[in-house]
Write a protein that holds these residues in place. Structure first.
Motif, PDB file in Angstrom:
ATOM      1  N   LEU A 101      51.140  51.840  34.184  1.00 50.73           N
ATOM      2  CA  LEU A 101      51.803  52.643  35.208  1.00 50.73           C
ATOM      3  C   LEU A 101      51.459  54.125  35.087  1.00 50.73           C
ATOM      4  O   LEU A 101      51.268  54.808  36.097  1.00 50.73           O
ATOM      5  CB  LEU A 101      53.319  52.446  35.126  1.00 50.73           C
ATOM      6  N   THR A 102      51.385  54.619  33.850  1.00 49.12           N
ATOM      7  CA  THR A 102      51.028  56.033  33.651  1.00 49.12           C
ATOM      8  C   THR A 102      49.619  56.302  34.155  1.00 49.12           C
ATOM      9  O   THR A 102      49.373  57.276  34.873  1.00 49.12           O
ATOM     10  CB  THR A 102      51.139  56.412  32.168  1.00 49.12           C
ATOM     11  N   THR A 103      48.680  55.432  33.780  1.00 52.28           N
ATOM     12  CA  THR A 103      47.291  55.587  34.211  1.00 52.28           C
ATOM     13  C   THR A 103      47.170  55.427  35.715  1.00 52.28           C
ATOM     14  O   THR A 103      46.420  56.162  36.379  1.00 52.28           O
ATOM     15  CB  THR A 103      46.380  54.563  33.504  1.00 52.28           C
ATOM     16  N   LEU A 104      47.917  54.472  36.278  1.00 49.99           N
ATOM     17  CA  LEU A 104      47.882  54.231  37.724  1.00 49.99           C
ATOM     18  C   LEU A 104      48.276  55.483  38.503  1.00 49.99           C
ATOM     19  O   LEU A 104      47.552  55.937  39.399  1.00 49.99           O
ATOM     20  CB  LEU A 104      48.834  53.081  38.075  1.00 49.99           C
ATOM     21  N   GLU A 105      49.429  56.045  38.147  1.00 42.10           N
ATOM     22  CA  GLU A 105      49.945  57.185  38.901  1.00 42.10           C
ATOM     23  C   GLU A 105      49.112  58.450  38.702  1.00 42.10           C
ATOM     24  O   GLU A 105      48.857  59.183  39.660  1.00 42.10           O
ATOM     25  CB  GLU A 105      51.407  57.441  38.522  1.00 42.10           C
ATOM     26  N   ALA A 110      45.136  62.310  40.848  1.00 41.42           N
ATOM     27  CA  ALA A 110      43.902  63.078  40.655  1.00 41.42           C
ATOM     28  C   ALA A 110      42.868  62.735  41.727  1.00 41.42           C
ATOM     29  O   ALA A 110      42.174  63.617  42.253  1.00 41.42           O
ATOM     30  CB  ALA A 110      43.332  62.794  39.267  1.00 41.42           C
ATOM     31  N   THR A 111      42.768  61.450  42.074  1.00 32.39           N
ATOM     32  CA  THR A 111      41.791  61.023  43.077  1.00 32.39           C
ATOM     33  C   THR A 111      42.147  61.554  44.455  1.00 32.39           C
ATOM     34  O   THR A 111      41.274  61.966  45.232  1.00 32.39           O
ATOM     35  CB  THR A 111      41.694  59.483  43.124  1.00 32.39           C
ATOM     36  N   LEU A 112      43.445  61.561  44.784  1.00 31.55           N
ATOM     37  CA  LEU A 112      43.874  62.081  46.077  1.00 31.55           C
ATOM     38  C   LEU A 112      43.570  63.571  46.210  1.00 31.55           C
ATOM     39  O   LEU A 112      43.167  64.047  47.280  1.00 31.55           O
ATOM     40  CB  LEU A 112      45.368  61.827  46.280  1.00 31.55           C
ATOM     41  N   LYS A 113      43.738  64.309  45.118  1.00 29.19           N
ATOM     42  CA  LYS A 113      43.403  65.741  45.149  1.00 29.19           C
ATOM     43  C   LYS A 113      41.917  65.941  45.412  1.00 29.19           C
ATOM     44  O   LYS A 113      41.506  66.830  46.157  1.00 29.19           O
ATOM     45  CB  LYS A 113      43.808  66.406  43.829  1.00 29.19           C
ATOM     46  N   LEU A 114      41.101  65.083  44.787  1.00 28.65           N
ATOM     47  CA  LEU A 114      39.652  65.175  44.965  1.00 28.65           C
ATOM     48  C   LEU A 114      39.256  64.848  46.404  1.00 28.65           C
ATOM     49  O   LEU A 114      38.422  65.529  47.000  1.00 28.65           O
ATOM     50  CB  LEU A 114      38.944  64.220  43.999  1.00 28.65           C
ATOM     51  N   THR A 115      39.867  63.801  46.981  1.00 28.21           N
ATOM     52  CA  THR A 115      39.535  63.420  48.361  1.00 28.21           C
ATOM     53  C   THR A 115      39.971  64.490  49.357  1.00 28.21           C
ATOM     54  O   THR A 115      39.346  64.665  50.402  1.00 28.21           O
ATOM     55  CB  THR A 115      40.182  62.067  48.738  1.00 28.21           C
ATOM     56  N   ALA A 126      43.420  56.973  50.875  1.00 26.23           N
ATOM     57  CA  ALA A 126      44.418  56.091  50.279  1.00 26.23           C
ATOM     58  C   ALA A 126      43.764  54.860  49.664  1.00 26.23           C
ATOM     59  O   ALA A 126      44.128  54.426  48.573  1.00 26.23           O
ATOM     60  CB  ALA A 126      45.441  55.669  51.342  1.00 26.23           C
ATOM     61  N   ALA A 127      42.774  54.287  50.377  1.00 25.71           N
ATOM     62  CA  ALA A 127      42.077  53.101  49.865  1.00 25.71           C
ATOM     63  C   ALA A 127      41.313  53.423  48.584  1.00 25.71           C
ATOM     64  O   ALA A 127      41.360  52.671  47.612  1.00 25.71           O
ATOM     65  CB  ALA A 127      41.124  52.555  50.932  1.00 25.71           C
ATOM     66  N   ILE A 128      40.613  54.540  48.579  1.00 25.40           N
ATOM     67  CA  ILE A 128      39.833  54.941  47.397  1.00 25.40           C
ATOM     68  C   ILE A 128      40.762  55.210  46.215  1.00 25.40           C
ATOM     69  O   ILE A 128      40.516  54.749  45.094  1.00 25.40           O
ATOM     70  CB  ILE A 128      38.991  56.198  47.712  1.00 25.40           C
ATOM     71  N   ALA A 129      41.836  55.974  46.463  1.00 27.26           N
ATOM     72  CA  ALA A 129      42.762  56.331  45.386  1.00 27.26           C
ATOM     73  C   ALA A 129      43.447  55.097  44.815  1.00 27.26           C
ATOM     74  O   ALA A 129      43.553  54.935  43.595  1.00 27.26           O
ATOM     75  CB  ALA A 129      43.809  57.319  45.906  1.00 27.26           C
ATOM     76  N   ASN A 130      43.904  54.204  45.687  1.00 26.21           N
ATOM     77  CA  ASN A 130      44.564  52.973  45.228  1.00 26.21           C
ATOM     78  C   ASN A 130      43.615  52.084  44.446  1.00 26.21           C
ATOM     79  O   ASN A 130      43.947  51.569  43.377  1.00 26.21           O
ATOM     80  CB  ASN A 130      45.109  52.196  46.437  1.00 26.21           C
ATOM     81  N   VAL A 136      41.064  51.505  36.977  1.00 23.42           N
ATOM     82  CA  VAL A 136      41.142  52.250  35.718  1.00 23.42           C
ATOM     83  C   VAL A 136      42.378  51.878  34.907  1.00 23.42           C
ATOM     84  O   VAL A 136      42.308  51.699  33.685  1.00 23.42           O
ATOM     85  CB  VAL A 136      41.120  53.774  35.997  1.00 23.42           C
ATOM     86  N   SER A 137      43.517  51.749  35.585  1.00 24.31           N
ATOM     87  CA  SER A 137      44.760  51.432  34.863  1.00 24.31           C
ATOM     88  C   SER A 137      44.695  50.040  34.249  1.00 24.31           C
ATOM     89  O   SER A 137      45.200  49.809  33.146  1.00 24.31           O
ATOM     90  CB  SER A 137      45.966  51.538  35.801  1.00 24.31           C
ATOM     91  N   SER A 138      44.064  49.093  34.937  1.00 28.60           N
ATOM     92  CA  SER A 138      43.924  47.750  34.394  1.00 28.60           C
ATOM     93  C   SER A 138      43.026  47.749  33.162  1.00 28.60           C
ATOM     94  O   SER A 138      43.329  47.108  32.154  1.00 28.60           O
ATOM     95  CB  SER A 138      43.358  46.807  35.455  1.00 28.60           C
ATOM     96  N   MET A 139      41.911  48.480  33.222  1.00 27.58           N
ATOM     97  CA  MET A 139      41.001  48.558  32.076  1.00 27.58           C
ATOM     98  C   MET A 139      41.701  49.155  30.859  1.00 27.58           C
ATOM     99  O   MET A 139      41.542  48.678  29.736  1.00 27.58           O
ATOM    100  CB  MET A 139      39.768  49.392  32.447  1.00 27.58           C
ATOM    101  N   ALA A 140      42.508  50.180  31.081  1.00 28.34           N
ATOM    102  CA  ALA A 140      43.220  50.823  29.975  1.00 28.34           C
ATOM    103  C   ALA A 140      44.250  49.884  29.352  1.00 28.34           C
ATOM    104  O   ALA A 140      44.377  49.787  28.130  1.00 28.34           O
ATOM    105  CB  ALA A 140      43.897  52.106  30.466  1.00 28.34           C
ATOM    106  N   SER A 141      44.985  49.158  30.192  1.00 24.90           N
ATOM    107  CA  SER A 141      46.059  48.305  29.679  1.00 24.90           C
ATOM    108  C   SER A 141      45.536  47.035  29.005  1.00 24.90           C
ATOM    109  O   SER A 141      46.252  46.424  28.208  1.00 24.90           O
ATOM    110  CB  SER A 141      47.021  47.919  30.811  1.00 24.90           C
ATOM    111  N   GLN A 142      44.292  46.634  29.295  1.00 24.21           N
ATOM    112  CA  GLN A 142      43.745  45.421  28.694  1.00 24.21           C
ATOM    113  C   GLN A 142      43.610  45.527  27.169  1.00 24.21           C
ATOM    114  O   GLN A 142      43.698  44.523  26.462  1.00 24.21           O
ATOM    115  CB  GLN A 142      42.369  45.089  29.288  1.00 24.21           C
ATOM    116  N   THR A 143      43.411  46.741  26.654  1.00 17.15           N
ATOM    117  CA  THR A 143      43.291  46.903  25.210  1.00 17.15           C
ATOM    118  C   THR A 143      44.574  46.508  24.490  1.00 17.15           C
ATOM    119  O   THR A 143      44.557  46.077  23.343  1.00 17.15           O
ATOM    120  CB  THR A 143      42.939  48.370  24.856  1.00 17.15           C
TER     121      THR A 143
END
Length: 326
Positions: A101-105, A110-115, A126-130, A136-143
């Protein structure tokens, strides 16, 4: 959720949904969230057990359908059989969910600011940010999650032919470490990343896209004057978006999930650790191409129910966790 997510195609801001990461009381968010999501997990866990048993069932097994396996588990093991490994999952997924959740938000923000700097259209942003945040959040939580997944799935398949018998979670961890070392707890890590990360990206992208289609179908974004939607409409649209996102993600990633599950719970013919290639070949030999979609029914149901329950719970949690104005 972000402002880009909370507008209809006509740009109408949806009520009480623009709750960004910086507006949340983080302590309340994680503490209350642990309780809410644990309750949702408890309701849906038996479906995961059925899905896992279907995926590892041999071609000549007596019980191969979801209903048949469900009846067999109840008859031979009772209700506890539908909750094997649940204690471990509930305890261990709290830190995993915090990471997710932390990584997701933070990634989404950050992505929305960039767009915004790149002047990307609102819907595309919205599609890109989501999608990127989900990936990224899934990859982080898999560890954190994969070792829990390995142990829980070993416990889930107990009672099936050839499955190792364990006396609880600690015994399972001890035996896995003795047999394969720390690598044994990360069996299928690559497949988990390949399964859950794209699945998460597809889920979040489909969720954002489906909401916009639903709002348009309801008459928003047509250029006609219309009152802002009620809170009940907002919740209903979010729930429907969760169903669509869960179903889409399940259909897209079930083959990878089947290989991942078999890789984590089954042994190769030589008795060592099976590779992805060996697992795929064995699955093709046993069940043909249809074998890659074993358990697709329970997985579709699980992801659709989880998606709907998760997103409505998540939005409710964020409303509960908004910082009090000074």
């Amino acid at each position: 959720m972000s402002a880009a997510q909370n507008r209809t195609p006509a740009g109408i801001s949806l009520p009480q949904t623009e709750i960004n990461w910086d507006r949340l009381d983080k302590t309340k968010f994680f503490v209350v969230g642990a309780g809410l999501f644990s309750g949702v997990s408890a309701l849906l866990y038996p479906v995961s057990v059925l899905k896992t048993r279907m995926q590892v069932a041999r071609a000549d097994a007596v019980h191969t359908t979801a209903l048949s396996i469900f009846k067999h588990v109840l008859r031979s093991e009772g209700i506890p059989g539908l909750y094997r490994g649940f204690g471990l999952i509930i305890t261990g997924t709290i830190p995993s969910r915090m990471v997710f959740l932390t990584t997701l938000e933070t990634t989404k923000a950050a992505t929305l600011k960039l767009t915004e700097k790149l002047d990307v259209p609102e819907t595309s942003a919205a599609a890109i940010a989501n999608g990127l945040a989900g990936l990224v959040s899934s990859m982080a939580s898999q560890t954190v999650f994969v070792p829990l997944d390995v142990v829980s799935q070993r416990l889930m398949v107990q009672g099936t032919p050839g499955a190792t018998k364990y006396d609880g979670s600690i015994d399972a961890i001890r035996k896995i470490l003795r047999a394969d070392g720390i690598r044994g707890l990360y069996r299928g890590f690559g497949m988990s990343v390949l399964t859950y990360s794209p699945s998460s990206a597809v889920w979040w992208a489909a969720y954002g896209s489906s909401q916009r289609l639903i709002w348009r179908h309801l008459g928003y974004g047509t250029g006609k004057e219309k009152q802002p939607p009620s809170q009940a409409e907002v919740v209903l649209v979010q729930a429907c978006g969760g169903i669509v996102a869960g179903g889409t993600s399940a259909l897209a990633t079930t083959p990878m999930d089947t290989v991942k599950t078999r890789l984590q719970v089954m042994s190769s013919e030589g008795g060592g650790r099976p590779t992805i290639k060996q697992t795929v070949k064995q699955l093709l030999r046993d069940d043909g191409w249809g074998g890659f979609y074993k358990g697709v029914g329970p997985r579709f149901l699980s992801m659709s129910l989880w998606g709907t329950s998760m997103i409505t719970t998540y939005e409710f949690l964020k409303r509960l966790s908004v910082k009090q104005e000074a």
